[in-house]
Design an enzyme around this catalytic site. Sequence first.
Site, mmCIF file in Angstrom:
data_model
loop_
_atom_site.group_PDB
_atom_site.id
_atom_site.type_symbol
_atom_site.label_atom_id
_atom_site.label_comp_id
_atom_site.label_asym_id
_atom_site.label_seq_id
_atom_site.Cartn_x
_atom_site.Cartn_y
_atom_site.Cartn_z
ATOM 1 N N ASN A 32 -65.936 -31.438 -14.180
ATOM 2 C CA ASN A 32 -66.714 -32.176 -13.178
ATOM 3 C C ASN A 32 -67.981 -32.739 -13.841
ATOM 4 O O ASN A 32 -69.098 -32.501 -13.406
ATOM 5 C CB ASN A 32 -67.061 -31.293 -11.973
ATOM 6 C CG ASN A 32 -67.511 -32.126 -10.791
ATOM 7 O OD1 ASN A 32 -68.590 -31.930 -10.263
ATOM 8 N ND2 ASN A 32 -66.723 -33.093 -10.388
ATOM 9 N N HIS A 37 -73.893 -33.588 -18.783
ATOM 10 C CA HIS A 37 -72.876 -33.275 -19.790
ATOM 11 C C HIS A 37 -72.782 -34.398 -20.827
ATOM 12 O O HIS A 37 -72.564 -34.138 -22.012
ATOM 13 C CB HIS A 37 -71.495 -33.111 -19.133
ATOM 14 C CG HIS A 37 -71.393 -31.959 -18.185
ATOM 15 N ND1 HIS A 37 -71.283 -32.115 -16.825
ATOM 16 C CD2 HIS A 37 -71.381 -30.618 -18.409
ATOM 17 C CE1 HIS A 37 -71.188 -30.934 -16.252
ATOM 18 N NE2 HIS A 37 -71.255 -30.009 -17.176
ATOM 19 N N GLN A 150 -79.983 -26.978 -20.972
ATOM 20 C CA GLN A 150 -81.085 -26.036 -20.706
ATOM 21 C C GLN A 150 -81.243 -25.715 -19.229
ATOM 22 O O GLN A 150 -82.051 -24.875 -18.872
ATOM 23 C CB GLN A 150 -82.406 -26.623 -21.215
ATOM 24 C CG GLN A 150 -82.647 -26.394 -22.681
ATOM 25 C CD GLN A 150 -83.915 -27.057 -23.170
ATOM 26 O OE1 GLN A 150 -84.665 -27.668 -22.409
ATOM 27 N NE2 GLN A 150 -84.161 -26.962 -24.457
ATOM 28 N N LEU A 186 -79.334 -32.326 -12.358
ATOM 29 C CA LEU A 186 -77.918 -32.628 -12.135
ATOM 30 C C LEU A 186 -77.092 -31.354 -12.285
ATOM 31 O O LEU A 186 -77.340 -30.544 -13.172
ATOM 32 C CB LEU A 186 -77.428 -33.686 -13.124
ATOM 33 C CG LEU A 186 -78.083 -35.057 -13.040
ATOM 34 C CD1 LEU A 186 -77.292 -36.066 -13.872
ATOM 35 C CD2 LEU A 186 -78.206 -35.556 -11.603
ATOM 36 N N SER A 187 -76.155 -31.182 -11.378
ATOM 37 C CA SER A 187 -75.295 -29.997 -11.399
ATOM 38 C C SER A 187 -74.008 -30.336 -10.669
ATOM 39 O O SER A 187 -74.022 -31.081 -9.682
ATOM 40 C CB SER A 187 -75.993 -28.841 -10.671
ATOM 41 O OG SER A 187 -75.049 -27.834 -10.340
#
Length: 283
Positions: A32, A37, A150, A186-187
Amino acid sequence: MNTLHTIAQLRAALARARQDGKRIGLVPTMGNLHAGHVTLVNKARQRTDFVVVSIFVNPLQFGAGEDLESYPRTLEEDQRKVLDAGGDLVFAPNVKEIYPEGMGGHTRISVPVVSEGLCGASRPGHFEGVATVVCKLLNIVQPDLAVFGQKDYQQLAVIRKMAHDLCLPVLVMGEPTVRAEDGLALSSRNGYLSAEQRRTAPVLFEILQQVAKSVKDGERDYPVLIEAARQRLADSGLRADYLDLRDALTLNPVDADTRDMVILAAAYLGNTRLIDNLLFDLH
Ligand code: PAF
């Protein structure tokens, strides 16, 4: 995009790359993929010649009642993003490939002290699951470099300590958190938020920034500062799991001599658990 699903196929591809003199980079992910990323893949791309992105939703790091089943699985889009970001190969094993005899009797890597407290306290066994799968991926790929975000600050500290203690021949790099314009880190889990929750979520980072500013401005009554920050989280509709100031290098509680600090928090917005952190120094 070349996507491989077995360790044997991956090892064959890596052997060819090494024969060509290529340095190998690994970006371990649970898929995802988002812009955060992509920065990890970019970093690996800059530093190495052959970049593997692993995509594996690791059941060993999820606790009972957590979101293992609902965790977003978006392999096709992820493959495109890896290709666009300059990755060479996706390694997407299934659970049986990684845990062929099941997870119950599988060897586990436990990294004491740094795994305790913070996320370790509220997610028992989580870091053991992370350290075990990351160790395994590092042994499968044997990269020169592995890059992590991080945002999962404690996770990065656990992985660094594991690599150090076990003399793993890999350079572990951490890349700064990528944020939306309004500051939200962002996650993959941000996708669980409703539109209204998404509007509220940036308050988490705002509060971390406030704490850091107060400390930089000279406030030293840390317990009062932390309590006020927790209160503001609650007033904004978030339920704090933890919010704490720690030594950025050791993750030990801060004292009067601490100069490099990190403020870390985890908070629930509805059922979604958000984490974030902010590094700052008093030099
Ligand atoms: O940060 C993640 O996505 C995961 O915890 C990791 C490092 C890929 C291990 O499963």
